[in-house]
Write a protein that holds these residues in place. Structure first.
Motif, PDB file in Angstrom:
ATOM      1  N   LEU A 232       0.746  -1.009  -0.082  1.00  0.00           N
ATOM      2  CA  LEU A 232      -0.063  -0.145  -0.035  1.00  0.00           C
ATOM      3  C   LEU A 232       1.019   1.294   0.020  1.00  0.00           C
ATOM      4  N   GLY A 233       2.040   1.215  -0.135  1.00  0.00           N
ATOM      5  CA  GLY A 233       2.995   2.354  -0.281  1.00  0.00           C
ATOM      6  C   GLY A 233       3.432   3.044   1.128  1.00  0.00           C
ATOM      7  N   GLY A 234       3.102   2.000   2.177  1.00  0.00           N
ATOM      8  CA  GLY A 234       3.527   2.281   3.734  1.00  0.00           C
ATOM      9  C   GLY A 234       4.652   2.616   3.777  1.00  0.00           C
ATOM     10  N   PHE A 235       5.947   2.067   3.419  1.00  0.00           N
ATOM     11  CA  PHE A 235       7.322   2.406   3.319  1.00  0.00           C
ATOM     12  C   PHE A 235       7.497   3.743   2.922  1.00  0.00           C
ATOM     13  N   ALA A 236       7.014   4.048   1.985  1.00  0.00           N
ATOM     14  CA  ALA A 236       7.339   5.318   1.214  1.00  0.00           C
ATOM     15  C   ALA A 236       6.592   6.518   2.113  1.00  0.00           C
ATOM     16  N   ALA A 237       5.274   6.240   2.481  1.00  0.00           N
ATOM     17  CA  ALA A 237       4.566   7.264   3.013  1.00  0.00           C
ATOM     18  C   ALA A 237       5.444   7.573   4.759  1.00  0.00           C
ATOM     19  N   ALA A 238       6.022   6.623   5.185  1.00  0.00           N
ATOM     20  CA  ALA A 238       6.565   6.653   6.489  1.00  0.00           C
ATOM     21  C   ALA A 238       7.712   7.277   6.287  1.00  0.00           C
ATOM     22  N   LEU A 239       8.488   7.370   4.983  1.00  0.00           N
ATOM     23  CA  LEU A 239       9.744   8.138   4.797  1.00  0.00           C
ATOM     24  C   LEU A 239       9.276   9.659   4.613  1.00  0.00           C
ATOM     25  N   ALA A 240       8.284   9.844   3.931  1.00  0.00           N
ATOM     26  CA  ALA A 240       7.783  11.264   3.644  1.00  0.00           C
ATOM     27  C   ALA A 240       7.419  11.746   4.766  1.00  0.00           C
ATOM     28  N   LEU A 241       6.570  11.004   5.771  1.00  0.00           N
ATOM     29  CA  LEU A 241       6.156  11.679   7.307  1.00  0.00           C
ATOM     30  C   LEU A 241       7.298  12.028   7.860  1.00  0.00           C
ATOM     31  N   ALA A 242       8.438  11.273   7.854  1.00  0.00           N
ATOM     32  CA  ALA A 242       9.662  11.519   8.720  1.00  0.00           C
ATOM     33  C   ALA A 242      10.421  12.830   8.322  1.00  0.00           C
TER      34      ALA A 242
END
Length: 384
Positions: free
Chosen positions: A241-251
Motif C-alpha cells: 500500500l506504499g506504507g514504507f514510502a509514506a513513512a519516509l515522507a512523514l519523517a
C-alpha cells in the motif's frame, strides 16, 4: 514520474535519475503504460515527438486512461499555435494546421475541455465524470473490458476507459482525493469503495502506523539511514500500500520512492498508492526493471524472495538488484530467517557487506532483517 525511450536522445532517463528525479525507460507503442487507470493529476508533453493524432488517437486515449478525473494534459511545442511559430519549426502551415486540428478532434472525442492556449502551450482538462460524455453523440465508444488497471503486457484499445459510476452529476468519479499532504495518510477512495482486494479503512490505518514503526526501527539499527541527503532515489520492490514510502515522507526525509507492485501480488494496491500522492509501477522481478545501472541509492525488499521462490532463481533477482544499486548503496531485506540465511549467503558472494538484525518486535520473531551495503570494486580489484 518521467519516462522516455532509449532512442536518439540516448540516456535521458539516466540523466534524470542521476539528478535525483523519478524516471523510467518507457515508450508509447502498442502496450499500455505500466500504471493503473486514474493515476496522474497531470500529464505533460514538451516537444516529445509523439504523433498524438495518428492511429485513431490511440496514444492520447492511453493518456486519458491514466489521468485522474479532472486531470490536465499539457502539450508544448509543435503544432500548438503554429500560425506564429511555423517558420522556426521548418514545416508547412498546412501540415501543422492539419495536425493540430486532428489532435483537437481526438481531445473532443474524449470529452476533454480545452482550458487555455498561450504561446506554444495548450492545456486540456479531462471531465470529472462521464455522465455528460456518455450522453454525447460525438464521443468515441467506451471500452467493455472489466479491468482498466491491467497494464502488464496489456494492449492499448481505441476506446474510452469508463470512469466509475456516480450518483449525481457534480460527483468526482471514483471519489475525490485530499489535498497534499493530507492525502498521504487519508484513506484512499479505492479503499473506501472496497476495490482494493483485502484492504479496509481500518487495515489501511494499521498498515500506515506499522510502517512508521518499522522505519523508526530501520534507522535505529542502520545509522546511515539517519544521514540527511545520503539517499535520494529509493526503490521499494514490493510496495503493497506504499506504507514504507509514506513513512519516509512523514519523517521528512528528502527523498522519493519508486513503489513497485509485483504482478504476482495484489496488483489492485497500485491505484491506492497513486491516490496517496505517491508514484510507482507494475513489475515482474523475474524480468529486468526498466532503468539504467547504478540508479538507486536504497532498495527495500519486503518478502520479495518468498513471493518469487517458485517462479525464478533467487540469484537472478539479486543480480538485478546489484545492477540498479549504486556503489555504497544500501539494501534492506525482510524475510523469514531461513530464507534470509540463503539470501545472505548469495549476497556475501556478490561482495556485499551484510548483517542480519532482529525484527522490530524482538529476537523471538522468525522474520528478520538483512542490512546490506554494496561495496565499491572494479574488475582490476577482482584480478588481484
Amino acid at each position: 514520474m518521467s519516462f522516455a525511450p532509449r532512442d536518439s536522445h540516448e540516456a535521458q532517463v539516466q540523466f534524470a535519475l542521476e539528478r535525483g528525479v523519478p524516471a523510467m525507460i518507457g515508450v508509447l507503442a502498442s502496450n499500455r503504460l505500466t500504471y493503473p487507470a486514474r493515476a496522474f493529476d497531470m500529464a505533460h508533453c514538451s516537444r516529445c515527438l509523439i504523433p498524438w493524432q495518428l492511429y485513431d488517437g490511440l496514444y492520447l486515449i492511453e493518456v486519458d486512461r491514466v489521468l485522474r478525473p479532472g486531470g490536465y494534459w499539457i502539450l508544448s511545442g509543435p503544432p500548438i499555435n503554429w500560425n506564429k511559430y511555423w517558420k522556426g519549426w521548418e514545416r508547412t502551415k498546412e501540415d501543422l494546421n492539419a495536425e493540430q486540428q486532428a489532435i483537437e478532434a481526438v481531445a473532443r472525442s474524449l470529452c476533454w475541455t480545452k482550458v487555455k492556449e498561450a504561446g506554444d502551450i495548450a492545456v486540456w482538462q479531462k471531465p470529472y465524470n462521464h455522465a455528460g460524455c456518455k450522453a454525447s453523440k460525438s464521443s468515441r465508444p467506451f471500452c467493455s473490458r472489466k479491468n482498466p488497471d491491467a497494464a502488464w503486457y496489456d494492449k492499448m484499445e481505441a476506446c474510452i476507459t469508463p470512469l466509475p459510476e456516480i450518483s449525481k452529476a457534480s460527483d468526482v468519479a471514483g471519489g475525490a482525493v485530499k489535498r497534499w499532504p493530507q492525502r498521504l495518510t487519508a484513506v484512499p477512495p479505492r479503499v473506501s469503495r472496497g476495490t482494493v482486494r483485502g484492504v479496509t479503512a481500518r487495515s489501511f490505518a494499521q498498515d500506515t502506523e506499522l510502517w512508521r514503526r518499522r522505519v523508526r526501527h530501520y534507522k535505529s539499527v542502520a545509522s546511515q539511514l539517519e544521514q540527511k541527503g545520503r539517499y535520494r532515489n529509493v526503490l521499494d520492490m514490493n510496495a503493497r500500500l506504499g506504507g514504507f514510502a509514506a513513512a519516509l515522507a512523514l519523517a521528512g526525509d528528502p527523498l522519493w520512492v519508486m513503489n513497485m507492485v509485483p504482478t504476482v501480488a495484489n496488483a489492485t494496491t497500485l491505484g491506492a498508492i497513486y491516490e496517496r500522492g505517491l508514484i510507482g509501477s507494475y513489475q515482474d522481478w523475474c524480468e529486468g526493471m526498466s532503468t539504467y545501472p547504478r540508479t538507486y541509492d536504497l532498495i527495500h525488499a519486503d518478502s520479495v524472495f518468498t513471493l518469487y521462490k517458485d517462479r525464478c532463481e533467487m540469484d537472478r533477482i539479486l543480480l538485478e538488484m546489484d545492477r540498479i544499486l549504486r556503489p555504497r548503496g544500501t539494501v534492506i531485506v525482510r524475510e523469514d530467517v531461513d530464507m534470509l540465511v540463503k539470501v545472505k549467503s548469495l549476497a556475501d558472494g556478490m561482495r556485499w557487506e551484510s548483517q542480519i538484525v532482529d525484527h522490530e518486535d524482538g529476537p523471538l520473531v522468525r522474520e528478520k532483517i538483512l542490512l546490506v551495503v554494496k561495496t565499491y570494486w572494479t574488475a582490476q580489484d577482482q584480478d588481484q
